[in-house]
Design a protein around this motif. Sequence first.
Motif, PDB file in Angstrom:
ATOM      1  N   SER A  82       0.852  -1.262   0.011  1.00  0.00           N
ATOM      2  CA  SER A  82       0.119  -0.137  -0.073  1.00  0.00           C
ATOM      3  C   SER A  82       0.901   1.428   0.021  1.00  0.00           C
ATOM      4  CB  SER A  82      -0.840   0.061   1.302  1.00  0.00           C
ATOM      5  OG  SER A  82       0.002  -0.137   2.453  1.00  0.00           O
ATOM      6  N   ALA A  84       2.512   2.640   2.104  1.00  0.00           N
ATOM      7  CA  ALA A  84       2.670   3.275   3.553  1.00  0.00           C
ATOM      8  C   ALA A  84       3.491   4.563   3.378  1.00  0.00           C
ATOM      9  CB  ALA A  84       3.214   2.285   4.450  1.00  0.00           C
ATOM     10  N   LEU A  85       2.772   5.531   2.688  1.00  0.00           N
ATOM     11  CA  LEU A  85       3.366   6.771   2.775  1.00  0.00           C
ATOM     12  C   LEU A  85       2.812   7.551   3.965  1.00  0.00           C
ATOM     13  CD1 LEU A  85       3.547   7.744  -1.047  1.00  0.00           C
ATOM     14  CD2 LEU A  85       5.320   6.782   0.414  1.00  0.00           C
ATOM     15  N   TYR A  86       3.554   8.427   4.424  1.00  0.00           N
ATOM     16  CA  TYR A  86       2.996   9.334   5.488  1.00  0.00           C
ATOM     17  C   TYR A  86       2.132  10.318   5.072  1.00  0.00           C
ATOM     18  CZ  TYR A  86       7.007   6.889   7.133  1.00  0.00           C
ATOM     19  OH  TYR A  86       8.022   5.964   7.595  1.00  0.00           O
ATOM     20  N   PRO A  87       0.940  10.284   5.065  1.00  0.00           N
ATOM     21  CA  PRO A  87      -0.011  11.345   4.495  1.00  0.00           C
ATOM     22  C   PRO A  87      -0.090  12.659   5.095  1.00  0.00           C
ATOM     23  CG  PRO A  87      -1.374   9.518   5.818  1.00  0.00           C
ATOM     24  CD  PRO A  87       0.132   9.165   6.097  1.00  0.00           C
ATOM     25  N   HIS A  88       0.496  12.922   6.022  1.00  0.00           N
ATOM     26  CA  HIS A  88       0.697  14.366   6.496  1.00  0.00           C
ATOM     27  C   HIS A  88       1.813  15.144   5.912  1.00  0.00           C
ATOM     28  CE1 HIS A  88       2.658  11.773   9.325  1.00  0.00           C
ATOM     29  NE2 HIS A  88       3.133  12.941  10.133  1.00  0.00           N
ATOM     30  N   MET A  89       2.786  14.375   5.389  1.00  0.00           N
ATOM     31  CA  MET A  89       4.075  14.872   5.020  1.00  0.00           C
ATOM     32  C   MET A  89       4.186  15.009   3.475  1.00  0.00           C
ATOM     33  SD  MET A  89       6.728  12.589   7.136  1.00  0.00           S
ATOM     34  CE  MET A  89       6.743  12.438   8.864  1.00  0.00           C
ATOM     35  N   PHE A  97      12.477  11.111   5.568  1.00  0.00           N
ATOM     36  CA  PHE A  97      12.124  10.711   7.004  1.00  0.00           C
ATOM     37  C   PHE A  97      13.196   9.749   7.688  1.00  0.00           C
ATOM     38  CE2 PHE A  97      10.089   8.170  10.107  1.00  0.00           C
ATOM     39  CZ  PHE A  97       9.388   9.063  11.324  1.00  0.00           C
ATOM     40  N   ARG A 145      12.081   6.498  -0.651  1.00  0.00           N
ATOM     41  CA  ARG A 145      12.043   6.592   0.854  1.00  0.00           C
ATOM     42  C   ARG A 145      12.980   5.121   1.198  1.00  0.00           C
ATOM     43  NH1 ARG A 145       6.785   6.395   3.790  1.00  0.00           N
ATOM     44  NH2 ARG A 145       6.845   4.182   3.333  1.00  0.00           N
TER      45      ARG A 145
ATOM     46  N   GLU B 171       0.608  -0.470   8.205  1.00  0.00           N
ATOM     47  CA  GLU B 171       1.750  -0.260   7.347  1.00  0.00           C
ATOM     48  C   GLU B 171       2.431   1.059   7.657  1.00  0.00           C
ATOM     49  OE1 GLU B 171      -1.247  -1.458   5.986  1.00  0.00           O
ATOM     50  OE2 GLU B 171      -0.545  -3.269   5.458  1.00  0.00           O
ATOM     51  N   ILE B 172       1.741   2.306   7.958  1.00  0.00           N
ATOM     52  CA  ILE B 172       2.413   3.222   8.357  1.00  0.00           C
ATOM     53  C   ILE B 172       3.417   3.118   9.375  1.00  0.00           C
ATOM     54  CG2 ILE B 172       2.218   5.499   9.382  1.00  0.00           C
ATOM     55  CD1 ILE B 172      -0.014   5.942   7.307  1.00  0.00           C
ATOM     56  N   ALA B 175       6.271   0.957   8.254  1.00  0.00           N
ATOM     57  CA  ALA B 175       7.085   1.531   7.433  1.00  0.00           C
ATOM     58  C   ALA B 175       8.268   2.454   8.310  1.00  0.00           C
ATOM     59  CB  ALA B 175       6.515   2.749   6.621  1.00  0.00           C
ATOM     60  N   LEU B 190       4.268   9.932  13.381  1.00  0.00           N
ATOM     61  CA  LEU B 190       3.693   9.322  12.438  1.00  0.00           C
ATOM     62  C   LEU B 190       2.135   9.129  12.485  1.00  0.00           C
ATOM     63  CD1 LEU B 190       6.238   7.235  10.992  1.00  0.00           C
ATOM     64  CD2 LEU B 190       6.041   9.371  10.201  1.00  0.00           C
ATOM     65  N   GLN B 194      -2.110  11.551  12.366  1.00  0.00           N
ATOM     66  CA  GLN B 194      -3.198  10.890  11.453  1.00  0.00           C
ATOM     67  C   GLN B 194      -4.579  11.115  12.386  1.00  0.00           C
ATOM     68  OE1 GLN B 194      -1.927   9.791   8.580  1.00  0.00           O
ATOM     69  NE2 GLN B 194      -0.290  10.063   9.188  1.00  0.00           N
TER      70      GLN B 194
END
Lengths: 351, 280
Positions: A82, A84-89, A97, A145, B171-172, B175, B190, B194
């Motif tokens: 998926s 797994a990128l960090y959505p808020h960055m 990171f 990344r 996953e977050i 990662a 992280l 969210q």
Amino acid sequence: MRILLDKFSKSFGSTKVIEAMDLEVGSGEMLALLGPSGCGKSTTLFAICGIHRPTAGRILFGDRDVTNLPSQERNVGVVFQSYALYPHMTVEENIGFPLTVRRLPASDIKRRVAEISALVHIDNLLGRRPSQLSGGQQQRVALARALIRRPDVLLLDEPLANLDAKLRLEMRSEIRRLQKETGITAILVTHDQVEAMSMCDRIAIMKEGEIVQIATPSEMYNDPRSAFVAGFLGNPPISFLKGKALGGAFVSDDGNFRLPLGSLRDIGDGRALTLGIRPEHFGPDGDLAIEGKVVFAETQGRENLYDVVLADGSVLRSIQPVRDDVKLGDCVRWNLSSEAAFVFAEDGRRL
Amino acid sequence: MADKTQISVNFSSVPVIFLLTLVSLPLVLMYTYLFVDTISNSEAGSLIPNELTLEHWRFLWEIRPGKASIWLVTLNTFIFAASITAVILIVSSMAGYVLSRLNVPARGLLLAGVMVLHAFPSVTLIISIFIVLQYVGLYNSLIGVILVKAAIDMPLGIWLMKGFYDTVPWEIEMAGLVDGASRFTVWRRLVLPQIKPAIMALGLFSFLTGWSEFILPQVLAPGAQVQVLSVYLASLIADDNNFDFATFKAVGVFYVVPVLILYVFFQKHLMNIYGGGTKG
């Protein structure tokens, strides 16, 4: 860096997923873990990156035993299915990171982010957030990344599963290019045999927590160890005929046809057999004629794919250069190349 | 054709609006007079004010006999509400994460226990809490009542936070770990971002319940120096010697204004509590 799994076992509670698995991936090599879902390939991957702790056995990177090291100290890069990128960055913060948590100076981080994003061709997207990117771009960010801190090992968990067909083709060669350019040892987990064959140096086929066969793609295609391996590789897939051995020939169960095969000379009469025939080995050319009726025809542009039902009801697939003379329902008499047929015992072992 | 249905859709809500207006009219009247009475005087029995005056708002600049300054009381209320917000946010955001993600022994029991605590009305505990505070020397102090109120509101916060954490993909976190971050960094840098909307909502919610809390401060911190607005308001009406209904109303308006302001600005965030907390 070489990766070695030594008698690696993993169970969740009382469910044994993997038992005493041995696997060696050479330095700079790209290996595919290929298998149906639920065969333990992702579990293996997560054990290598340190998210799952092995129940027993050892994991070595080079000569260093990392079995009990937490993920943070293993220096592996992982690309998740998926992403797994960090959505808020932003993209830049995402890629940076791994360096930020190491407290590298900001100027160094900026420089290395610029380098790596140029390598994966996303240097024009650094200010965006993951939600503003397409699937392929997100994939590239995830790759960047994973690569930025020059990991010893790159792990890819079904990285192409969420992409559309055209992008998948593009990213396939892109990932391979990056892996070759960086010379990094990589493991690709996939259930797609085309991905595994096209991207990797070697393939390890897994079934129910065990590695069934490890070989280069062409070796595995031409010399499968079992019916499972033969059935997993190849598109369109191989077709199987059931029958038994009789006087050095393969005879179908109802006795309707007989295929004298040189390879059956040493096999006793009456032994149940399965014959595996790849679609490209059944067609106008070949040395053993078989009659049947075309029940399915599909044009793929360059080639046509036919399903032919034999007298006993079993089906053979054939792939041939485009021709217009065969229609659905026609009776055909095509040939097998007896050299290329695989013979499997009842339990699926290759004979 | 399309226009016609458009019109009929619009008009179909007219009877509903009419009915709602009719039903809520008494409420509107009450609120109107709550405000009107604070800035005017009217003859006994009359609804029409005959003069405008600011005398009911005198409490803002005069200290009433036997009472604390309204500004001290307001400051107390603010400290009270802000402190319980801080305590609840810090504890529930961590506890929720632990209960959602880490392998805690007896997690189910803990979660159930927290829920049971939430089911207790705080009034049933008030006598024992009074004795405990008396015993440890926190009776009649803001710290004591802050701790009690925060503890009583905590279960809701923990459950809410757990619900929000459950929606953050694993996953977050994986990662983050693989990228070399410690578990705490993963949480802080992280995962926490969210669930920012949930933090926002829980913070507002806690602040508002703290602002409006009456029974706990009334029982546990009634002293003039540690009074909060709700207690001050109650003491006005309980004071038979200087009975002044208009001032009571003025203090009431004064008390509710910050709440209204918060609602106007953060309504959207507050709705998150109802929208997102039940997911997954």
